[in-house]
Design a protein around this motif. Structure first.
Motif, PDB file in Angstrom:
ATOM      1  N   ARG A 242       0.731  -1.350  -0.100  1.00 16.98           N
ATOM      2  CA  ARG A 242      -0.018  -0.039  -0.156  1.00 16.98           C
ATOM      3  C   ARG A 242       0.782   1.193  -0.047  1.00 16.98           C
ATOM      4  O   ARG A 242       0.423   2.248  -0.046  1.00 16.98           O
ATOM      5  N   ASP A 243       2.168   1.248   0.331  1.00 16.76           N
ATOM      6  CA  ASP A 243       2.854   2.135   0.327  1.00 16.76           C
ATOM      7  C   ASP A 243       3.469   2.794  -1.260  1.00 16.76           C
ATOM      8  O   ASP A 243       4.758   2.384  -1.523  1.00 16.76           O
ATOM      9  N   PHE A 244       2.706   3.316  -1.739  1.00 20.45           N
ATOM     10  CA  PHE A 244       2.990   3.808  -3.255  1.00 20.45           C
ATOM     11  C   PHE A 244       4.033   5.147  -3.037  1.00 20.45           C
ATOM     12  O   PHE A 244       3.566   5.774  -2.299  1.00 20.45           O
ATOM     13  N   VAL A 245       4.651   5.115  -4.145  1.00 21.02           N
ATOM     14  CA  VAL A 245       5.756   6.148  -4.332  1.00 21.02           C
ATOM     15  C   VAL A 245       5.503   6.865  -5.528  1.00 21.02           C
ATOM     16  O   VAL A 245       5.342   8.073  -5.359  1.00 21.02           O
TER      17      VAL A 245
ATOM     18  N   GLN B 150      -8.818   9.816  -6.989  1.00 21.35           N
ATOM     19  CA  GLN B 150      -9.510   9.871  -5.630  1.00 21.35           C
ATOM     20  C   GLN B 150      -9.075   8.450  -5.044  1.00 21.35           C
ATOM     21  O   GLN B 150      -8.740   8.212  -4.006  1.00 21.35           O
ATOM     22  N   PHE B 151      -8.766   7.280  -5.956  1.00 19.82           N
ATOM     23  CA  PHE B 151      -8.323   6.127  -5.586  1.00 19.82           C
ATOM     24  C   PHE B 151      -6.909   6.069  -5.171  1.00 19.82           C
ATOM     25  O   PHE B 151      -6.604   5.684  -3.904  1.00 19.82           O
ATOM     26  N   ILE B 152      -6.156   6.896  -5.635  1.00 19.55           N
ATOM     27  CA  ILE B 152      -4.710   7.196  -5.341  1.00 19.55           C
ATOM     28  C   ILE B 152      -4.820   7.907  -3.815  1.00 19.55           C
ATOM     29  O   ILE B 152      -3.975   7.846  -2.985  1.00 19.55           O
ATOM     30  N   MET B 153      -5.731   8.871  -3.580  1.00 20.24           N
ATOM     31  CA  MET B 153      -5.906   9.764  -2.593  1.00 20.24           C
ATOM     32  C   MET B 153      -5.828   8.775  -1.355  1.00 20.24           C
ATOM     33  O   MET B 153      -5.415   9.335  -0.260  1.00 20.24           O
ATOM     34  N   GLU B 154      -6.560   7.747  -1.419  1.00 23.21           N
ATOM     35  CA  GLU B 154      -6.897   6.925  -0.330  1.00 23.21           C
ATOM     36  C   GLU B 154      -5.636   6.399   0.152  1.00 23.21           C
ATOM     37  O   GLU B 154      -5.527   5.984   1.410  1.00 23.21           O
ATOM     38  N   PHE B 155      -4.663   5.983  -0.652  1.00 25.97           N
ATOM     39  CA  PHE B 155      -3.466   5.255  -0.231  1.00 25.97           C
ATOM     40  C   PHE B 155      -2.144   6.162  -0.141  1.00 25.97           C
ATOM     41  O   PHE B 155      -1.147   5.995   0.421  1.00 25.97           O
ATOM     42  N   ALA B 156      -2.084   7.065  -1.205  1.00 23.88           N
ATOM     43  CA  ALA B 156      -0.830   7.932  -1.243  1.00 23.88           C
ATOM     44  C   ALA B 156      -1.152   9.265  -1.560  1.00 23.88           C
ATOM     45  O   ALA B 156      -0.840   9.746  -2.760  1.00 23.88           O
ATOM     46  N   PRO B 157      -1.455  10.181  -0.868  1.00 26.00           N
ATOM     47  CA  PRO B 157      -1.827  11.413  -1.159  1.00 26.00           C
ATOM     48  C   PRO B 157      -0.876  12.362  -1.810  1.00 26.00           C
ATOM     49  O   PRO B 157      -0.915  13.307  -2.235  1.00 26.00           O
ATOM     50  N   ASP B 158       0.313  11.630  -1.580  1.00 26.78           N
ATOM     51  CA  ASP B 158       1.570  12.662  -1.918  1.00 26.78           C
ATOM     52  C   ASP B 158       2.362  11.959  -3.053  1.00 26.78           C
ATOM     53  O   ASP B 158       3.396  12.300  -3.544  1.00 26.78           O
ATOM     54  N   MET B 159       1.742  11.095  -3.658  1.00 31.88           N
ATOM     55  CA  MET B 159       2.425  10.246  -4.780  1.00 31.88           C
ATOM     56  C   MET B 159       2.587  11.134  -5.968  1.00 31.88           C
ATOM     57  O   MET B 159       2.165  12.039  -6.230  1.00 31.88           O
ATOM     58  N   GLU B 160       3.823  10.834  -6.685  1.00 32.85           N
ATOM     59  CA  GLU B 160       4.267  11.542  -7.768  1.00 32.85           C
ATOM     60  C   GLU B 160       3.534  10.601  -8.942  1.00 32.85           C
ATOM     61  O   GLU B 160       3.760   9.400  -9.033  1.00 32.85           O
ATOM     62  N   ILE B 161       3.167  11.584  -9.872  1.00 38.26           N
ATOM     63  CA  ILE B 161       2.589  10.785 -11.084  1.00 38.26           C
ATOM     64  C   ILE B 161       3.184  11.322 -12.173  1.00 38.26           C
ATOM     65  O   ILE B 161       3.163  12.619 -12.656  1.00 38.26           O
TER      66      ILE B 161
END
Ligand code: THU
Length: 129
Positions: A68-71, A91-102
């Motif tokens: 669950r620890d997405f980078v 929104q799906f990303i927000m649940e697990f990794a609000p600071d993720m780089e895309i």
């Protein structure tokens, strides 16, 4: 994995897309904090709303395998503009990794980076509940 390698995986995953209705293949490659990478593609359905995007395919694979620890995630499409995640995927990303780089790629293989917070300002999360 280097950023270029992650992007190459996302590009490669477009070949696995099942998109007979839109004819718009999307590939994704998701990197976790331990270095593991999960890939995904869009999978459409004759009942259009039952389809799933490449990003959520990759994230669902990761979560179901205990990650669950997405980078960061690379997203590849064949569009002229950079292929950004749809609203549901944000929104799906927000649940697990609000600071993720895309990392968003266009059909030329060029990339542009965003943070989720740029793409989803004032995102809703569990703290509201
Ligand atoms: N799609 C994705 O897989 N990810 C995105 O970020 C944007 C859209 C898919 C959904 C559908 O199968 C096709 O692209 C056209 O919308």
């Amino acid at each position: 994995m280097t950023e270029k390698e992650l992007c190459q995986k996302a590009i490669h995953m477009m070949d696995a897309a099942y998109c007979p209705y839109s004819r718009f293949p999307v590939g994704a490659a998701l990197e976790c904090s331990d270095g593991s990478v999960f890939t995904g593609c869009n999978i459409e359905n004759a009942a259009y709303g039952a389809g799933i995007c490449a990003e959520r395919t990759a994230m669902s694979k990761a979560i179901s395998e205990g990650h669950r620890d997405f980078v960061r995630i690379a997203v590849a499409g064949k569009s002229d503009d950079y292929c950004v995640p749809c609203g549901i995927c944000r929104q799906f990303i927000m649940e697990f990794a609000p600071d993720m780089e895309i990392i968003c790629l266009n059909g030329q293989g060029e990339s542009k980076k965003f943070s989720l917070r740029e793409l989803l300002p004032c995102g809703f999360d569990g703290s509201y509940l």
